[in-house]
Design a protein around this motif. Structure first.
Motif: not given
Length: 230
Positions: A40-49, A52-55, A194-198
């Motif tokens: 299946v198709s999966l959409i994710v948002d990942a924190a940059p490394r 680009d970390a912090g972007g 959003d990876p920053d969302t708890e």
């Protein structure tokens, strides 16, 4: 619940529609009868490394096996029983709780099938979708599982899998089943990914409530041709 669904859009359409930054090497093909363990198709948002970390988060379109395999599992076949996760309890269940915290995703779909049992015991399939060919966005969880039987360095050693969240059915969908997929809108999708969302029970409760509006907009019709273009 959600046991079979449709994704008729090509991967290239999803890349454009969801502003995808990175795609997997192999993407799921369109299908009118996606079953458990299918890709299946999966959409994710990942924190940059790295540099680009912090972007801003990096949006990825990947292909996952439908049926979540927890990282601690000895046998990948356990995923067959985890195609769905109850939104009411996912934050506490060992299979899903780690994914709730930091591995949340969206599975896009054109529609899904539900079977209704008639008084005589026969079952009739119904096709559920949104008006005007709008995509459904299933709230989902994902995990990476390492296959100990595969040699280190072999790309197939890592299996990406997913589970679609479900909740108590609402609106017209209560006529079909007592459960339905958690379906979210594009504006809620950003917060969910959003990876920053708890990730906790409160977040699950919030997206479950947002799903009510999508359920009210959903339409369905009986179909005797499961697995062919709608």
């Amino acid at each position: 619940m959600c046991g079979r669904f449709v994704m008729s859009r090509a991967a290239s359409d999803l890349v454009a529609l969801f502003d995808v930054d990175v795609t997997g090497d192999t993407l799921a093909e369109p299908s009118w009868n996606i079953a458990p363990t299918d890709p299946v198709s999966l959409i994710v948002d990942a924190a940059p490394r790295g540099d680009d970390a912090g972007g801003p988060p990096v949006r990825r379109l990947a292909t996952a096996r439908w049926g979540l395999i927890p990282s601690w599992a000895d046998d990948p076949r356990v995923g067959v029983k985890a195609i769905n996760a109850r939104v009411e309890t996912a934050a506490e269940k060992p299979t899903f709780r780690d994914a709730v915290v930091s591995r949340r995703a969206v599975v896009p779909a054109t529609g899904y099938y539900e079977w209704v049992t008639a008084p005589d015991g026969s079952k009739a399939a119904h096709y559920v979708h949104l008006p005007d060919d709008e995509l459904l966005l299933f709230a989902a969880l994902y995990e990476w599982w390492r296959d100990p039987r595969v040699a280190q360095g072999d790309p197939s050693r890592w299996v990406l899998s997913t589970s679609i969240l479900t909740r108590e059915a609402a609106g017209p969908l209560r006529e079909l089943h007592d459960r339905m997929p958690v379906m979210i809108g594009a504006e809620v999708m950003e917060e969910w990914l959003d990876p920053d969302t708890e990730g906790d029970h409160d977040l699950l409760e919030g997206i479950s409530g947002e799903s009510l509006g999508q359920a009210e907009r959903a339409v369905f019709r009986p179909t005797s041709q499961v697995g062919v273009p709608q």
